[in-house]
Enzyme design. Structure first.
Site, mmCIF file in Angstrom:
data_model
loop_
_atom_site.group_PDB
_atom_site.id
_atom_site.type_symbol
_atom_site.label_atom_id
_atom_site.label_comp_id
_atom_site.label_asym_id
_atom_site.label_seq_id
_atom_site.Cartn_x
_atom_site.Cartn_y
_atom_site.Cartn_z
ATOM 1 N N GLU A 153 -1.981 6.586 0.912
ATOM 2 C CA GLU A 153 -2.625 5.294 0.741
ATOM 3 C C GLU A 153 -1.823 4.135 1.327
ATOM 4 O O GLU A 153 -1.338 3.271 0.577
ATOM 5 C CB GLU A 153 -2.879 5.017 -0.743
ATOM 6 C CG GLU A 153 -3.756 6.051 -1.412
ATOM 7 C CD GLU A 153 -4.135 5.659 -2.837
ATOM 8 O OE1 GLU A 153 -3.540 4.720 -3.388
ATOM 9 O OE2 GLU A 153 -5.032 6.294 -3.395
ATOM 10 N N ARG B 149 -0.216 19.345 -4.670
ATOM 11 C CA ARG B 149 0.192 18.266 -3.771
ATOM 12 C C ARG B 149 1.253 17.421 -4.466
ATOM 13 O O ARG B 149 0.999 16.890 -5.552
ATOM 14 C CB ARG B 149 -1.025 17.391 -3.416
ATOM 15 C CG ARG B 149 -0.646 16.153 -2.649
ATOM 16 C CD ARG B 149 -1.836 15.271 -2.266
ATOM 17 N NE ARG B 149 -1.299 14.089 -1.634
ATOM 18 C CZ ARG B 149 -1.541 12.839 -2.005
ATOM 19 N NH1 ARG B 149 -2.373 12.566 -3.000
ATOM 20 N NH2 ARG B 149 -0.955 11.837 -1.382
ATOM 21 N N HIS C 290 5.185 8.452 -0.712
ATOM 22 C CA HIS C 290 4.263 7.946 -1.730
ATOM 23 C C HIS C 290 4.912 6.696 -2.352
ATOM 24 O O HIS C 290 5.328 6.697 -3.498
ATOM 25 C CB HIS C 290 3.966 9.030 -2.770
ATOM 26 C CG HIS C 290 2.712 8.815 -3.554
ATOM 27 N ND1 HIS C 290 1.719 9.766 -3.672
ATOM 28 C CD2 HIS C 290 2.265 7.748 -4.264
ATOM 29 C CE1 HIS C 290 0.729 9.303 -4.443
ATOM 30 N NE2 HIS C 290 1.047 8.075 -4.816
ATOM 31 N N ASN D 135 -8.518 9.722 -0.877
ATOM 32 C CA ASN D 135 -8.340 9.420 -2.299
ATOM 33 C C ASN D 135 -9.408 8.420 -2.717
ATOM 34 O O ASN D 135 -9.587 7.401 -2.030
ATOM 35 C CB ASN D 135 -6.999 8.733 -2.568
ATOM 36 C CG ASN D 135 -5.817 9.659 -2.427
ATOM 37 O OD1 ASN D 135 -5.960 10.831 -2.119
ATOM 38 N ND2 ASN D 135 -4.624 9.115 -2.656
ATOM 39 N N TYR E 93 -11.689 6.827 -6.425
ATOM 40 C CA TYR E 93 -11.834 6.889 -7.878
ATOM 41 C C TYR E 93 -13.124 6.278 -8.404
ATOM 42 O O TYR E 93 -13.683 6.733 -9.378
ATOM 43 C CB TYR E 93 -10.647 6.170 -8.559
ATOM 44 C CG TYR E 93 -9.340 6.910 -8.430
ATOM 45 C CD1 TYR E 93 -8.572 6.822 -7.275
ATOM 46 C CD2 TYR E 93 -8.883 7.720 -9.453
ATOM 47 C CE1 TYR E 93 -7.381 7.519 -7.145
ATOM 48 C CE2 TYR E 93 -7.691 8.420 -9.344
ATOM 49 C CZ TYR E 93 -6.942 8.317 -8.190
ATOM 50 O OH TYR E 93 -5.768 9.016 -8.065
ATOM 51 N N GLU F 204 -6.922 13.121 -3.900
ATOM 52 C CA GLU F 204 -6.785 12.529 -5.242
ATOM 53 C C GLU F 204 -8.135 12.088 -5.768
ATOM 54 O O GLU F 204 -8.927 11.478 -5.039
ATOM 55 C CB GLU F 204 -5.927 11.258 -5.222
ATOM 56 C CG GLU F 204 -4.478 11.466 -5.446
ATOM 57 C CD GLU F 204 -3.707 10.143 -5.427
ATOM 58 O OE1 GLU F 204 -4.180 9.146 -5.998
ATOM 59 O OE2 GLU F 204 -2.628 10.137 -4.814
HETATM 60 C C1 BGC Z 1 -2.174 6.548 -6.278
HETATM 61 C C2 BGC Z 1 -1.514 7.178 -7.476
HETATM 62 C C3 BGC Z 1 -1.952 6.444 -8.721
HETATM 63 C C4 BGC Z 1 -3.456 6.603 -8.868
HETATM 64 C C5 BGC Z 1 -4.054 6.001 -10.121
HETATM 65 C C6 BGC Z 1 -3.627 6.195 -6.483
HETATM 66 O O1 BGC Z 1 -3.894 4.986 -5.884
HETATM 67 O O2 BGC Z 1 -1.972 7.312 -5.124
HETATM 68 O O3 BGC Z 1 -0.130 7.175 -7.300
HETATM 69 O O4 BGC Z 1 -1.265 6.838 -9.849
HETATM 70 O O5 BGC Z 1 -4.079 5.998 -7.768
HETATM 71 O O6 BGC Z 1 -3.899 4.621 -10.166
#
Ligand code: BGC
Length: 492
Positions: free
Chosen positions: A179, A86, A132, A320, A322, A390
């Site tokens: 995002e 991607r 992006h 996405n 984390y 992501e």
């Molecule tokens: C974004 C990336 C970024 C990653 C880590 C995401 O919010 O799409 O571009 O590098 O988080 O912070």
């Protein structure tokens, strides 16, 4: 083949045979060649060149030089065993001034054609993001970029048209925006990302954090919808691809799960962060009631035509995520600049339980427990097949690593543990019947992490940023994921 890793036997074959996996990147973070071969400036080129905006004072002028090194990068991805890649297109490389009547830069088209062809020649499926975060600076200067929906939308539609016309014969997986929420919150609420606008005058000269983020988000949703409509009518019948949007969203957990106000606050936080975009796209077709209640007419309204176009526009849920946070309710009215749903954010819950192990990035902790809940929350609320576009982490201690030779591999157990847990949850969710079609790790190589510059290393490949040719070295996690997906994906 004997392996140094062991895997949960109960997860073997949990992912469908056509599951796609690989890594995600973004043009401004990796390409470099910021002003080469006719490329116009993006807002991140200008932001990076503004003193005081980026943590280490760096720019994305060279980044990872993947503009020059893409062939070797594709070869490396093949070695890592990916099935898909991607990446995003730089709008101002393709149309330097960005506008509907501005000329196309053939050198930019050529670069992306080369990259796409190289991927296909190596059996890697391209997933292409149109946007992006790198708005052409010329559009920012002309009319304020996304603050001006009427002027911006035709420009974005024309840019998308050029991409579908020139690449759509080979690209079958399109993502309109990456995002939209982070673009608007970081760029217009906090003012710490380009274009750097907010109400905080110690930080930004212009902007209004109480209104602009919601205006910009509305522009993103509406322009996304027009592009999907065009794709489906004019290109999909012959090109046979699909189109979606990628939303951000971390998990919000109640600070005190026995306090109904915290339970409500956590749900409200999910709505402010995720349902803000996802409800209009996949749910009720309008912004969540909790947002309307707090924001009143600072939240734009959809016209009937916009509503009709937005709902159902994205064919899949691009996801996405984390990490996770604990949310506590806040008594009293929300601050005028609040965009989180009037909550207090915590690293520990009321019992003192931490949200997860620290990474090298303050906001990011390993919290697969929340990721597991998030997958179920999204699936339950929207019933839309999910593409994970992501997910990944930084790890402490990677800045000072010194490779002992060209083949040296950086050991990154923290990242391996992160991937093992998160991807394992994806496999379990699939076993439960949740439809998940891809997983893209963030990210392929260490890169330019926006306002953090080169201080956050998210890659499964270590980059020597001091070297002229941005030399790359594998991290162990790249080989771990290759074997892990070999175990998880069913081989029919
Ligand atoms: C974004 C990336 C970024 C990653 C880590 C995401 O919010 O799409 O571009 O590098 O988080 O912070």
């Amino acid at each position: 083949m004997s392996s140094e890793f062991t895997f949960d036997p109960f997860l073997k074959g949990a992912l469908p045979a056509d599951f796609q996996w690989g890594y995600a990147t973004a043009a401004p973070q990796i390409e470099g060649a910021w002003n080469a071969d006719g490329k116009g400036l993006s807002i991140w080129d200008v932001f990076g060149h503004t003193p005081g905006k980026v943590k280490d004072g760096s720019t994305c002028d060279d980044a990872c030089r993947s503009y020059d090194l893409y062939k070797a990068d594709v070869a490396r991805m093949k070695e890592y065993g990916v099935t898909a890649y991607r990446f995003s297109l730089s709008w101002s490389r393709i149309i330097p001034l960005g506008g509907a009547d501005d000329p196309v830069n053939e050198a930019g088209i050529k670069f992306y054609n080369n990259l796409i062809n190289e991927l296909l020649a190596n059996g890697i499926t391209p997933f292409v993001t149109l946007f992006h975060w790198d708005t052409p600076q010329a559009l920012e200067d002309r009319y304020g970029g996304m603050l001006n929906k009427e002027k911006y939308t035709p420009d974005f539609i024309r840019y998308a048209r050029v991409c579908f016309e020139r690449f759509g014969d080979r690209v079958k997986n399109w993502i309109t925006y990456n995002e939209p929420g982070v673009y608007t919150l970081a760029g217009y609420a906090a003012g710490v990302h380009a274009p750097g606008r907010s109400s905080f005058r110690d930080r930004n000269e212009h902007g209004d954090s109480s209104t602009e983020p919601f205006t910009v988000a509305h522009t993103e949703l509406v322009s996304h919808a027009y592009v999907c409509d065009m794709y489906k009518k004019e290109f999909q019948p012959t090109q046979k691809g699909t189109i979606m949007i990628t939303l951000h969203g971390n998990w919000s957990e109640p600070y005190d799960e026995t306090d109904p106000k915290d339970v409500e606050a956590a749900e409200r936080a999910r709505e402010f962060e995720i349902a803000w975009f996802a409800d209009p796209l996949y749910g009720s077709g309008d912004y969540p009631a909790s947002m309307r209640q707090q924001l009143g007419d600072r939240l734009p309204t959809f016209t009937e035509e916009e509503k009709r176009l937005v709902k159902g526009s994205s064919e899949f849920y691009g996801m996405n995520s984390y990490t996770s946070f604990f949310m506590q309710h806040r008594d009293g009215p929300a601050d005028i600049n609040d965009h989180k749903g009037n909550v207090i954010v915590h690293d520990k819950n009321k019992q003192g339980v931490e949200r997860g192990i620290e990474s090298d990035t303050p906001w990011l902790r390993t919290s697969p427990w929340g990721w597991a809940k998030l997958l179920r929350w999204i699936w339950g609320r929207y019933k839309t097949p999910i593409y994970i576009t992501e997910n990944g982490t930084t790890a402490k201690g990677e800045h000072d690593w010194k490779p002992k030779g060209p083949e040296d591999v950086l050991e990154d157990p923290h990242r391996i543990d992160f991937f093992r847990a998160y991807v394992g949850e994806v496999a379990k969710a699939c076993q439960e019947g949740i439809i998940i079609k891809s997983y893209f790790g963030w990210t392929f190589t260490d890169n330019w992490e926006w306002a953090a510059g080169y201080t956050d290393r998210f890659g499964v490949t270590w980059v020597d940023f001091e070297s002229e040719d941005k030399k790359r070295y594998a991290k162990r996690s790249a080989y771990f994921l290759k074997e892990y997906f070999g175990h998880l994906i069913r081989h029919d």
